[in-house]
Design a protein around this motif. Structure first.
Motif, PDB file in Angstrom:
ATOM      1  N   GLN A 128       0.826  -1.208   0.000  1.00 23.08           N
ATOM      2  CA  GLN A 128       0.000   0.000   0.000  1.00 23.08           C
ATOM      3  C   GLN A 128       0.863   1.262   0.000  1.00 23.08           C
ATOM      4  O   GLN A 128       0.567   2.234  -0.707  1.00 23.08           O
ATOM      5  CB  GLN A 128      -0.923  -0.003   1.224  1.00 23.08           C
ATOM      6  N   VAL A 129       1.935   1.250   0.787  1.00 29.15           N
ATOM      7  CA  VAL A 129       2.835   2.407   0.829  1.00 29.15           C
ATOM      8  C   VAL A 129       3.506   2.604  -0.529  1.00 29.15           C
ATOM      9  O   VAL A 129       3.605   3.736  -1.034  1.00 29.15           O
ATOM     10  CB  VAL A 129       3.897   2.227   1.935  1.00 29.15           C
ATOM     11  N   ALA A 130       3.964   1.511  -1.130  1.00 25.51           N
ATOM     12  CA  ALA A 130       4.611   1.607  -2.440  1.00 25.51           C
ATOM     13  C   ALA A 130       3.638   2.135  -3.492  1.00 25.51           C
ATOM     14  O   ALA A 130       4.016   2.928  -4.365  1.00 25.51           O
ATOM     15  CB  ALA A 130       5.149   0.239  -2.853  1.00 25.51           C
ATOM     16  N   THR A 131       2.385   1.716  -3.404  1.00 23.01           N
ATOM     17  CA  THR A 131       1.368   2.218  -4.336  1.00 23.01           C
ATOM     18  C   THR A 131       1.183   3.722  -4.182  1.00 23.01           C
ATOM     19  O   THR A 131       1.078   4.463  -5.171  1.00 23.01           O
ATOM     20  CB  THR A 131       0.030   1.499  -4.092  1.00 23.01           C
ATOM     21  N   LEU A 132       1.154   4.181  -2.942  1.00 16.36           N
ATOM     22  CA  LEU A 132       1.017   5.617  -2.683  1.00 16.36           C
ATOM     23  C   LEU A 132       2.224   6.384  -3.213  1.00 16.36           C
ATOM     24  O   LEU A 132       2.080   7.465  -3.807  1.00 16.36           O
ATOM     25  CB  LEU A 132       0.852   5.856  -1.185  1.00 16.36           C
ATOM     26  N   VAL A 133       3.416   5.826  -3.019  1.00 13.77           N
ATOM     27  CA  VAL A 133       4.637   6.475  -3.515  1.00 13.77           C
ATOM     28  C   VAL A 133       4.599   6.588  -5.038  1.00 13.77           C
ATOM     29  O   VAL A 133       4.954   7.629  -5.611  1.00 13.77           O
ATOM     30  CB  VAL A 133       5.881   5.688  -3.058  1.00 13.77           C
ATOM     31  N   LEU A 156       4.406   9.854  -9.826  1.00 14.15           N
ATOM     32  CA  LEU A 156       3.827  10.074 -11.151  1.00 14.15           C
ATOM     33  C   LEU A 156       3.091  11.407 -11.219  1.00 14.15           C
ATOM     34  O   LEU A 156       3.124  12.094 -12.249  1.00 14.15           O
ATOM     35  CB  LEU A 156       2.877   8.926 -11.504  1.00 14.15           C
ATOM     36  N   ALA A 157       2.431  11.777 -10.130  1.00 17.24           N
ATOM     37  CA  ALA A 157       1.719  13.060 -10.102  1.00 17.24           C
ATOM     38  C   ALA A 157       2.687  14.229 -10.208  1.00 17.24           C
ATOM     39  O   ALA A 157       2.351  15.286 -10.758  1.00 17.24           O
ATOM     40  CB  ALA A 157       0.895  13.169  -8.825  1.00 17.24           C
ATOM     41  N   ALA A 158       3.912  14.035  -9.687  1.00 20.29           N
ATOM     42  CA  ALA A 158       4.916  15.094  -9.770  1.00 20.29           C
ATOM     43  C   ALA A 158       5.528  15.187 -11.165  1.00 20.29           C
ATOM     44  O   ALA A 158       6.005  16.253 -11.571  1.00 20.29           O
ATOM     45  CB  ALA A 158       6.014  14.848  -8.735  1.00 20.29           C
ATOM     46  N   LEU A 159       5.507  14.076 -11.902  1.00 19.48           N
ATOM     47  CA  LEU A 159       6.145  14.046 -13.217  1.00 19.48           C
ATOM     48  C   LEU A 159       5.177  14.296 -14.366  1.00 19.48           C
ATOM     49  O   LEU A 159       5.576  14.816 -15.414  1.00 19.48           O
ATOM     50  CB  LEU A 159       6.840  12.693 -13.425  1.00 19.48           C
ATOM     51  N   PHE A 160       3.916  13.900 -14.169  1.00 21.98           N
ATOM     52  CA  PHE A 160       2.942  14.000 -15.255  1.00 21.98           C
ATOM     53  C   PHE A 160       1.666  14.654 -14.749  1.00 21.98           C
ATOM     54  O   PHE A 160       1.396  14.683 -13.546  1.00 21.98           O
ATOM     55  CB  PHE A 160       2.612  12.605 -15.819  1.00 21.98           C
ATOM     56  N   THR A 161       0.886  15.155 -15.679  1.00 23.65           N
ATOM     57  CA  THR A 161      -0.400  15.747 -15.322  1.00 23.65           C
ATOM     58  C   THR A 161      -1.344  14.650 -14.847  1.00 23.65           C
ATOM     59  O   THR A 161      -1.564  13.664 -15.554  1.00 23.65           O
ATOM     60  CB  THR A 161      -1.019  16.466 -16.532  1.00 23.65           C
ATOM     61  N   ARG A 162      -1.870  14.838 -13.639  1.00 23.34           N
ATOM     62  CA  ARG A 162      -2.777  13.833 -13.091  1.00 23.34           C
ATOM     63  C   ARG A 162      -4.009  13.690 -13.994  1.00 23.34           C
ATOM     64  O   ARG A 162      -4.629  14.678 -14.381  1.00 23.34           O
ATOM     65  CB  ARG A 162      -3.218  14.227 -11.687  1.00 23.34           C
ATOM     66  N   GLY A 163      -4.327  12.459 -14.322  1.00 26.69           N
ATOM     67  CA  GLY A 163      -5.477  12.196 -15.175  1.00 26.69           C
ATOM     68  C   GLY A 163      -5.135  12.106 -16.646  1.00 26.69           C
ATOM     69  O   GLY A 163      -5.991  11.719 -17.453  1.00 26.69           O
ATOM     70  N   SER A 164      -3.900  12.451 -17.018  1.00 23.62           N
ATOM     71  CA  SER A 164      -3.505  12.333 -18.417  1.00 23.62           C
ATOM     72  C   SER A 164      -3.384  10.864 -18.802  1.00 23.62           C
ATOM     73  O   SER A 164      -3.246   9.985 -17.946  1.00 23.62           O
ATOM     74  CB  SER A 164      -2.169  13.040 -18.653  1.00 23.62           C
ATOM     75  N   ALA A 165      -3.418  10.604 -20.100  1.00 25.46           N
ATOM     76  CA  ALA A 165      -3.361   9.222 -20.576  1.00 25.46           C
ATOM     77  C   ALA A 165      -2.068   8.542 -20.139  1.00 25.46           C
ATOM     78  O   ALA A 165      -2.069   7.372 -19.733  1.00 25.46           O
ATOM     79  CB  ALA A 165      -3.485   9.193 -22.101  1.00 25.46           C
ATOM     80  N   LEU A 166      -0.948   9.270 -20.203  1.00 26.27           N
ATOM     81  CA  LEU A 166       0.337   8.691 -19.817  1.00 26.27           C
ATOM     82  C   LEU A 166       0.375   8.393 -18.319  1.00 26.27           C
ATOM     83  O   LEU A 166       0.879   7.347 -17.896  1.00 26.27           O
ATOM     84  CB  LEU A 166       1.472   9.646 -20.193  1.00 26.27           C
ATOM     85  N   PHE A 167      -0.174   9.317 -17.525  1.00 24.20           N
ATOM     86  CA  PHE A 167      -0.231   9.106 -16.072  1.00 24.20           C
ATOM     87  C   PHE A 167      -1.037   7.849 -15.750  1.00 24.20           C
ATOM     88  O   PHE A 167      -0.595   6.996 -14.969  1.00 24.20           O
ATOM     89  CB  PHE A 167      -0.868  10.322 -15.388  1.00 24.20           C
ATOM     90  N   VAL A 168      -2.210   7.734 -16.349  1.00 21.18           N
ATOM     91  CA  VAL A 168      -3.083   6.589 -16.075  1.00 21.18           C
ATOM     92  C   VAL A 168      -2.419   5.289 -16.513  1.00 21.18           C
ATOM     93  O   VAL A 168      -2.437   4.288 -15.790  1.00 21.18           O
ATOM     94  CB  VAL A 168      -4.440   6.772 -16.780  1.00 21.18           C
ATOM     95  N   LEU A 169      -1.806   5.299 -17.710  1.00 24.80           N
ATOM     96  CA  LEU A 169      -1.163   4.095 -18.225  1.00 24.80           C
ATOM     97  C   LEU A 169      -0.028   3.640 -17.315  1.00 24.80           C
ATOM     98  O   LEU A 169       0.031   2.469 -16.910  1.00 24.80           O
ATOM     99  CB  LEU A 169      -0.633   4.354 -19.637  1.00 24.80           C
ATOM    100  N   LEU A 170       0.878   4.564 -16.997  1.00 28.93           N
ATOM    101  CA  LEU A 170       2.012   4.204 -16.143  1.00 28.93           C
ATOM    102  C   LEU A 170       1.552   3.781 -14.754  1.00 28.93           C
ATOM    103  O   LEU A 170       2.092   2.831 -14.170  1.00 28.93           O
ATOM    104  CB  LEU A 170       2.981   5.383 -16.040  1.00 28.93           C
ATOM    105  N   TYR A 202      -1.328   2.394 -13.778  1.00 30.68           N
ATOM    106  CA  TYR A 202      -1.938   1.069 -13.724  1.00 30.68           C
ATOM    107  C   TYR A 202      -0.938  -0.034 -14.049  1.00 30.68           C
ATOM    108  O   TYR A 202      -1.006  -1.125 -13.464  1.00 30.68           O
ATOM    109  CB  TYR A 202      -3.146   1.003 -14.651  1.00 30.68           C
ATOM    110  N   VAL A 203       0.001   0.228 -14.939  1.00 28.75           N
ATOM    111  CA  VAL A 203       1.025  -0.779 -15.243  1.00 28.75           C
ATOM    112  C   VAL A 203       1.900  -1.032 -14.020  1.00 28.75           C
ATOM    113  O   VAL A 203       2.166  -2.185 -13.643  1.00 28.75           O
ATOM    114  CB  VAL A 203       1.884  -0.336 -16.442  1.00 28.75           C
ATOM    115  N   LEU A 204       2.352   0.043 -13.384  1.00 29.17           N
ATOM    116  CA  LEU A 204       3.224  -0.098 -12.219  1.00 29.17           C
ATOM    117  C   LEU A 204       2.487  -0.710 -11.030  1.00 29.17           C
ATOM    118  O   LEU A 204       3.020  -1.578 -10.328  1.00 29.17           O
ATOM    119  CB  LEU A 204       3.811   1.259 -11.836  1.00 29.17           C
TER     120      LEU A 204
END
Length: 280
Positions: free
Chosen positions: A208-213, A218-232, A234-236
């Motif tokens: 759970q902690v790793a999921t939060l991290v 990802l939120a710091a690197l990409f726009t939250r809700g963007s296609a790339l954010f969502v893809l990365l 869910y894959v991770l």
């Protein structure tokens, strides 16, 4: 009672601590193998129906490998697979039947509770005393539902284990075997699983902690809700879930299999069962 899995004689009846200790020892000794098999099983989950059946069979494969370690007649993965995989669809069917039984019983309990609450509410009215009585009765009913749920789950807990180990067993008869073996030992099984759950908490928390991290990074690197954010994301997260689940599933299957081993020893005599299924 001291535990010694290297003893040439079958172990006697096990205490709660012995069951957990034996499970941890087998899990530790075969960690790499069990983890690899569990991870492969998780990958099959991505394929509908057929993959789910393969995953169910892989769970059974883990149980068979654990059991053969306990009786000191270890099988190779290929040997165990040759017994388990022909029953692949039975494993899936058994899982579906157990889920339907638990779901049906749970919904039935909730329905009965709702009807009784409605009837009592109509009889007692809406006075303060009536509300207090209904709350107390509701609390009692909730406790009864939880106890009933735990009792039912405990009775159906080891369904896949006899299906993986015993001869001439299919999905329905495996449910019957679990029901028969667990009779009279529900409180003991619940206690064992409570201890095992407490042991598994650190891994669950770490996931759970790793999921939060992952989400924060990802939120710091990409726009939250963007296609790339969502893809990365869910894959991770999916990869992390598979990796974490692959740590826990062999442990839980070891617990279930040692419970089966212990119940078989207590109720039917392990030696006879071993001779029948594993000829010298």
């Amino acid at each position: 009672m001291s535990m010694n899995l290297s003893s040439p004689q079958p172990l006697g009846p096990l205490s709660v601590g012995n069951v957990v200790s034996a499970s941890l020892r087998v899990y530790r000794d075969r960690f790499k193998l069990y983890y690899r098999l569990a991870f492969i099983g998780y990958l099959w989950v991505l394929i509908p129906i057929y993959g789910w059946a393969k995953f169910s069979a892989m769970i059974g494969l883990l149980s068979r490998l654990v059991f053969t370690e306990l009786i000191e007649r270890p099988e190779t993965v290929d040997q165990a697979r040759s017994h388990v995989m022909p029953r692949m669809w039975n494993f899936l069917l058994a899982g579906i039947l157990v889920a339907l039984i638990v779901f049906g019983a749970s919904m039935g309990g909730v329905l009965i509770f709702g009807i009784l609450a409605g009837v009592l509410g109509a009889i007692l009215g809406q006075s303060t005393a009536s509300v207090v009585v209904l709350i107390l009765l509701g609390a009692i009913a909730l406790i009864a539902l939880i106890v009933g749920y735990l009792w039912l789950v405990a009775r159906l807990l080891i369904v896949e284990v006899p299906l993986a180990i015993e001869d001439n067993v299919d999905a329905t008869s495996a449910i019957g075997r679990s029901w028969k073996l667990t009779a009279g030992y529900v409180s003991r099984i619940v206690l064992i699983f409570t201890v095992a759950f407490l042991i598994s908490i650190p891994i669950s928390v770490a996931i759970q902690v790793a999921t939060l991290v992952i989400q924060v990074v990802l939120a710091a690197l990409f726009t939250r809700g963007s296609a790339l954010f969502v893809l990365l994301y869910y894959v991770l997260v999916l990869g992390l879930s598979f990796a974490g689940g692959s740590l826990l599933i062999p442990f839980w299957q070891a617990i279930k299999t040692v419970i089966y081993y212990d119940l078989l020893n207590r109720k039917e005599g392990l030696g006879l069962q071993v001779r029948d299924s594993y000829p010298q």
